[in-house]
Design a protein around this motif. Sequence first.
Motif, PDB file in Angstrom:
ATOM      1  N   ASP A  11     -70.998  -2.880 -40.296  1.00 21.62           N
ATOM      2  CA  ASP A  11     -71.165  -4.303 -40.594  1.00 21.62           C
ATOM      3  C   ASP A  11     -70.229  -4.996 -39.928  1.00 21.62           C
ATOM      4  N   VAL A  33     -69.262  -7.980 -32.775  1.00 19.46           N
ATOM      5  CA  VAL A  33     -69.950  -8.222 -31.559  1.00 19.46           C
ATOM      6  C   VAL A  33     -70.662  -9.419 -31.189  1.00 19.46           C
ATOM      7  N   GLU A  34     -71.496  -9.765 -32.787  1.00 18.23           N
ATOM      8  CA  GLU A  34     -72.319 -10.796 -32.721  1.00 18.23           C
ATOM      9  C   GLU A  34     -71.684 -12.324 -32.402  1.00 18.23           C
ATOM     10  N   THR A  44     -78.442   0.133 -34.641  1.00 15.97           N
ATOM     11  CA  THR A  44     -78.511  -1.219 -34.476  1.00 15.97           C
ATOM     12  C   THR A  44     -78.008  -1.709 -33.335  1.00 15.97           C
ATOM     13  N   VAL A  45     -78.985  -2.563 -32.587  1.00 14.46           N
ATOM     14  CA  VAL A  45     -78.465  -2.959 -31.295  1.00 14.46           C
ATOM     15  C   VAL A  45     -78.345  -4.477 -31.375  1.00 14.46           C
ATOM     16  N   PRO A  46     -77.046  -5.046 -31.015  1.00 10.55           N
ATOM     17  CA  PRO A  46     -77.308  -6.527 -30.960  1.00 10.55           C
ATOM     18  C   PRO A  46     -77.940  -7.018 -29.942  1.00 10.55           C
ATOM     19  N   LEU A  77     -80.103  -2.448 -46.902  1.00  5.24           N
ATOM     20  CA  LEU A  77     -80.776  -1.362 -46.539  1.00  5.24           C
ATOM     21  C   LEU A  77     -82.074  -1.309 -47.200  1.00  5.24           C
ATOM     22  N   HIS A 112     -79.356 -11.659 -35.186  1.00  3.76           N
ATOM     23  CA  HIS A 112     -78.519 -11.160 -33.834  1.00  3.76           C
ATOM     24  C   HIS A 112     -78.774  -9.678 -33.555  1.00  3.76           C
ATOM     25  N   ASP A 113     -79.516  -9.013 -34.418  1.00  5.49           N
ATOM     26  CA  ASP A 113     -79.573  -7.687 -34.046  1.00  5.49           C
ATOM     27  C   ASP A 113     -80.799  -7.221 -34.431  1.00  5.49           C
ATOM     28  N   ALA A 168     -65.516 -10.227 -45.345  1.00  2.55           N
ATOM     29  CA  ALA A 168     -66.786 -10.972 -45.838  1.00  2.55           C
ATOM     30  C   ALA A 168     -67.810 -11.049 -44.460  1.00  2.55           C
ATOM     31  N   VAL A 169     -68.166 -10.237 -44.158  1.00  2.41           N
ATOM     32  CA  VAL A 169     -69.246  -9.910 -43.154  1.00  2.41           C
ATOM     33  C   VAL A 169     -70.575  -9.704 -43.656  1.00  2.41           C
ATOM     34  N   PRO A 170     -71.744 -10.401 -42.974  1.00  2.00           N
ATOM     35  CA  PRO A 170     -73.027 -10.177 -43.362  1.00  2.00           C
ATOM     36  C   PRO A 170     -73.192  -8.473 -43.559  1.00  2.00           C
ATOM     37  N   ARG A 171     -73.959  -8.187 -44.479  1.00  2.00           N
ATOM     38  CA  ARG A 171     -74.197  -6.656 -44.652  1.00  2.00           C
ATOM     39  C   ARG A 171     -75.612  -6.431 -44.426  1.00  2.00           C
ATOM     40  N   LEU A 172     -75.842  -5.068 -43.802  1.00  6.06           N
ATOM     41  CA  LEU A 172     -77.214  -4.773 -43.473  1.00  6.06           C
ATOM     42  C   LEU A 172     -78.065  -4.391 -44.743  1.00  6.06           C
ATOM     43  N   GLN A 181     -71.963  -1.931 -27.709  1.00  7.78           N
ATOM     44  CA  GLN A 181     -73.342  -2.474 -27.736  1.00  7.78           C
ATOM     45  C   GLN A 181     -74.335  -1.821 -28.467  1.00  7.78           C
ATOM     46  N   ARG A 182     -74.051  -0.748 -29.383  1.00  8.90           N
ATOM     47  CA  ARG A 182     -75.100  -0.042 -30.166  1.00  8.90           C
ATOM     48  C   ARG A 182     -74.219   0.783 -31.314  1.00  8.90           C
ATOM     49  N   VAL A 183     -74.676   0.567 -32.334  1.00  9.16           N
ATOM     50  CA  VAL A 183     -74.159   1.018 -33.518  1.00  9.16           C
ATOM     51  C   VAL A 183     -74.930   1.967 -34.164  1.00  9.16           C
ATOM     52  N   LEU A 211     -70.455  -4.925 -35.994  1.00  3.53           N
ATOM     53  CA  LEU A 211     -71.558  -5.773 -35.518  1.00  3.53           C
ATOM     54  C   LEU A 211     -71.331  -7.226 -35.728  1.00  3.53           C
ATOM     55  N   HIS A 212     -70.682  -7.480 -36.676  1.00  2.00           N
ATOM     56  CA  HIS A 212     -70.129  -8.864 -36.832  1.00  2.00           C
ATOM     57  C   HIS A 212     -69.156  -9.497 -35.632  1.00  2.00           C
ATOM     58  N   ARG A 226     -82.909  -8.916 -37.605  1.00  2.00           N
ATOM     59  CA  ARG A 226     -81.835 -10.098 -38.310  1.00  2.00           C
ATOM     60  C   ARG A 226     -81.837 -11.052 -37.254  1.00  2.00           C
TER      61      ARG A 226
END
Lengths: 181, 485
Positions: free
Chosen positions: B471, B477-478, A120-122, A26, A105-106, A20-24, B429-431, B474-475, A103
């Motif tokens: 995803d 990392v963040e 995607t860059v955090p 699209l 955080h990214d 259960a992680v947030p989805r990007l 640091q980048r995906v 990223l989760h 978003r």
Amino acid sequence: MQDAFYLAGMFSNDVRPVGAVPRLPLGAFESLPRAYRTQRMVVAAMASLVLMTGAGIMVWLSLSDDVVPRWAGFGAALAGTLIVGWGVLLADRGYKRMGFLLREHDLTFQRGWLIRTQVTVPLARIQHSEVHRTPLDRWLGLSTLRIYTAGSSGANLSIPGLQAETAHALRTAILQDGTTD
Amino acid sequence: MAQRIDFQRWNRQHSLGVILLTVRNAVRVAKSFWPLLLPLWLRGEALPRYGVLAMMGVGVLLLGYTLMEHWRFTFRLRPGALHVKSGVFLRKRTVIPFDRIQAVQLSQGALQRILGLTGLTIDTAGTKGNELEFLALNWRDAEALRNAIAPGAHPTTVEEPESILQLDWRQLVRISLAQNHLRNGLIALSAPFALLSQVDGALEWFMDWVPWWLPLVATMLSFILWFPALVFAVLVGTFASFSVVFLKHFGLTLKAKSRQRFHVQAGLLRRFAFTIERSKIQTATWSDTPLSRWLGFESLLWSQARAGSAEPGREQRLTIPGVEGQQRRTLDELLFPGWRRDAPPVLRPVAALRWVRWIPWWVAAGIWQALTPFSVGNVIFGAGLVLWGGWVAHRYVASRMVRLSDSALASQRGWWKRTTTMTQFHQVQRVEVRQAFWHAHRGIAHLILHTAAGSIRLSFLPEREARSFADRILHAVETSSEPWM
């Protein structure tokens, strides 16, 4: 017995989505302003002008002189037309596929028509950012946001054709996240 | 022996360092002028008088500049940072905060060993190249300085470092044996020619020197001699492999201190000591070949950030050859806590990839059939080509997989020469998700995870899995608050 437990709300065992992680999302990308399409078209037109001038000279030479054969002139004209058409198509389609998504955080940017990339860059990993404007950009009121991550020698993410206030807002968001972390 | 330098005051390097600086500067000058000097020397002509005078002048200038350079280079420690003043014409004052330092390396070249001095290099991943280089410190001073500024240094930890790996000569022999001798031999044999071709006219001079009948004889003999030549190349290569391995890795020791810092020390003529903090290791790459698998060891490569290191091939690398099974488990556990080597693979390329990779072999077999006259032997050869290609394509695709733990991933590829690249999620640091439009139609995508020192490329994944894995990364990392650089 079991039903009573459930009804009393003492125990539940609901289905939980795995991972259960947030989805990007699209579909939620913001497209770039129309002026950026104009800018791409202007650049393509300028390149076309140079190319077509060359092709025109070839055609003229092939018609008026014996130095350049007839087929070379027509070949140049055909190739020039094809390349110009391809350039204009790329300028349009490339623009259509571009978009960014900020978003919490990214920051994500997608581009490319034949080869599609989505980077995607955090925000916490951004080292510094800069806003870049060429004379053409200034005339159309656009700017390019460049984002640098660690260990890089060039920009890792560069979002072109942003309106000045959008670029500023994105930068503010990046800076804010950097200071709260 | 107590340390000799009081780091609180402005210090110069050891005065013998002038010799090292002179040699280094002279080499630099010679390097920029050698294409000019070598033909002169080869022709054996005496230098004209003004030439001698000019060279003397250059020498005096060089010496003066070197003395000034040594005199101007001073350093001291302040709380939390190292301050350095340097420069002859352009005076610089550099401040390096300790927590920005990526790695500290001590090294001793042959000349430094004769003089009893040590070089120290500090890397901060800031600007281009090495941030700061000391040439001439006494080994004790260098160690004291290293301990004061090294990443994660705590004056309170006096814990004895835990030894993980120590290479003795038997292991060095095994490592040498497992090198690619043919390649090393060809490099060793071609090196003189590569050097010669750098000099204008040197190759022509060489060709003139060769008598006219030698190429003729060589051509006639080459048919007989190709096998001895190959053996000769392999022999030279074996010799080259042994020399390189022994010179570079002699007495290599790897120690871990409080599970957070690693010390590596090695070298026969040129000694070096390297300290790196666990969190500064961006990726760890294991690789082996059938020969090294048979001899029971793998090679480890640590990549670490420096300026421009995010681009492929620019990262700071540290190689530790000859890691055995148990040592690998120890290292994996230290770097990636909770790592299980037998974790089931979770990401694999799409199965269709093996058919796509088979196509070129069919094409090659088709061309073979078209070009050669029809005969049983030729048909069998073509069929063999197709079968072999199918097997290779299958092994290629089947060998690619990604394993996971809660906080790290390992991407494995290759079946002949196997490499496994590992990184912790929070070091990404980048995906990047990348697909060509024909991939988009078939639901295929590449996933590229960029760290500060190189990237991990997971190719031809099913698009859904690639995106959900992106995803997940990223989760991770963040939500992570661990140090990542």
